[in-house]
Design an enzyme around this catalytic site. Structure first.
Site, PDB file in Angstrom:
ATOM      1  N   ASN A 290       1.651   1.254   6.054  1.00  0.00           N
ATOM      2  CA  ASN A 290       1.189   0.780   4.537  1.00  0.00           C
ATOM      3  C   ASN A 290       2.242  -0.180   5.468  1.00  0.00           C
ATOM      4  O   ASN A 290       2.710   0.105   6.749  1.00  0.00           O
ATOM      5  CB  ASN A 290       2.563   1.895   4.543  1.00  0.00           C
ATOM      6  N   GLY A 291       2.283  -1.847   4.611  1.00  0.00           N
ATOM      7  CA  GLY A 291       2.703  -2.323   5.076  1.00  0.00           C
ATOM      8  C   GLY A 291       1.333  -3.756   5.907  1.00  0.00           C
ATOM      9  O   GLY A 291       0.455  -3.663   5.998  1.00  0.00           O
ATOM     10  N   GLU A 292       2.178  -4.785   6.159  1.00  0.00           N
ATOM     11  CA  GLU A 292       1.494  -6.280   6.270  1.00  0.00           C
ATOM     12  C   GLU A 292       2.297  -6.196   7.727  1.00  0.00           C
ATOM     13  O   GLU A 292       2.947  -6.460   8.296  1.00  0.00           O
ATOM     14  CB  GLU A 292       2.083  -7.116   5.336  1.00  0.00           C
TER      15      GLU A 292
ATOM     16  N   ARG B 270      -5.014   1.488  -1.578  1.00  0.00           N
ATOM     17  CA  ARG B 270      -4.637   0.139  -1.461  1.00  0.00           C
ATOM     18  C   ARG B 270      -4.737  -1.036  -1.672  1.00  0.00           C
ATOM     19  O   ARG B 270      -5.195  -1.109  -3.062  1.00  0.00           O
ATOM     20  CB  ARG B 270      -5.383   0.150  -0.803  1.00  0.00           C
ATOM     21  N   LEU B 271      -3.333  -1.753  -1.925  1.00  0.00           N
ATOM     22  CA  LEU B 271      -3.897  -3.417  -2.419  1.00  0.00           C
ATOM     23  C   LEU B 271      -3.734  -4.570  -1.556  1.00  0.00           C
ATOM     24  O   LEU B 271      -3.160  -4.776  -0.412  1.00  0.00           O
ATOM     25  CB  LEU B 271      -1.944  -3.532  -2.697  1.00  0.00           C
ATOM     26  N   ALA B 272      -5.285  -4.640  -1.867  1.00  0.00           N
ATOM     27  CA  ALA B 272      -6.507  -5.412  -0.520  1.00  0.00           C
ATOM     28  C   ALA B 272      -5.814  -7.525  -1.069  1.00  0.00           C
ATOM     29  O   ALA B 272      -5.950  -8.307  -1.459  1.00  0.00           O
ATOM     30  CB  ALA B 272      -7.365  -5.699  -0.994  1.00  0.00           C
TER      31      ALA B 272
ATOM     32  N   CYS C 296       0.808  -1.114  -0.268  1.00  0.00           N
ATOM     33  CA  CYS C 296       0.057   0.233   0.257  1.00  0.00           C
ATOM     34  C   CYS C 296       0.881   1.342   0.386  1.00  0.00           C
ATOM     35  O   CYS C 296       1.771   1.073   0.357  1.00  0.00           O
ATOM     36  CB  CYS C 296      -0.814  -0.180   1.031  1.00  0.00           C
TER      37      CYS C 296
END
Length: 96
Positions: free
Chosen positions: A82-84, A55-57, A2
């Site tokens: 941002n981040g997982e 967003r990268l979902a 993201c």
């Protein structure tokens, strides 16, 4: 991955402008990084802060819209990150 963008000003002045124009600006900022998060985008604007998110979902596509806000005891808290979260399952269990 993201991406997020934003700006803040806790002095009188700059962010006291028209909120629609500030929302438009922060959305344009987030659109510049849409390659980092093509699945969704969002914006949050107050008199002191503007946050935009691309967003990268990957996990929880339905409920992970950002910026995220919650109201606790009459106070609103908002984040964009941002981040997982690698230990999300463990944290969820602990928080529940």
């Amino acid at each position: 991955m993201c991406g997020f963008a934003g700006f803040s000003d806790y002095r009188e002045g700059f962010l006291r402008e028209d909120r629609n124009s500030l929302r438009s600006l922060v959305k344009r900022m987030a659109s510049r990084i849409s390659h980092r998060g093509p699945d969704d985008s969002g914006a949050y604007v107050t008199p002191n802060c503007a946050l935009g998110h691309a967003r990268l979902a990957i996990i929880d596509p339905e409920n992970g819209t950002q910026p995220m806000s919650v109201t606790i005891e009459g106070n609103e808290y908002t984040i964009a990150y941002n981040g997982e979260v690698y230990n999300a399952a463990e944290l969820r269990t602990e928080l529940e």
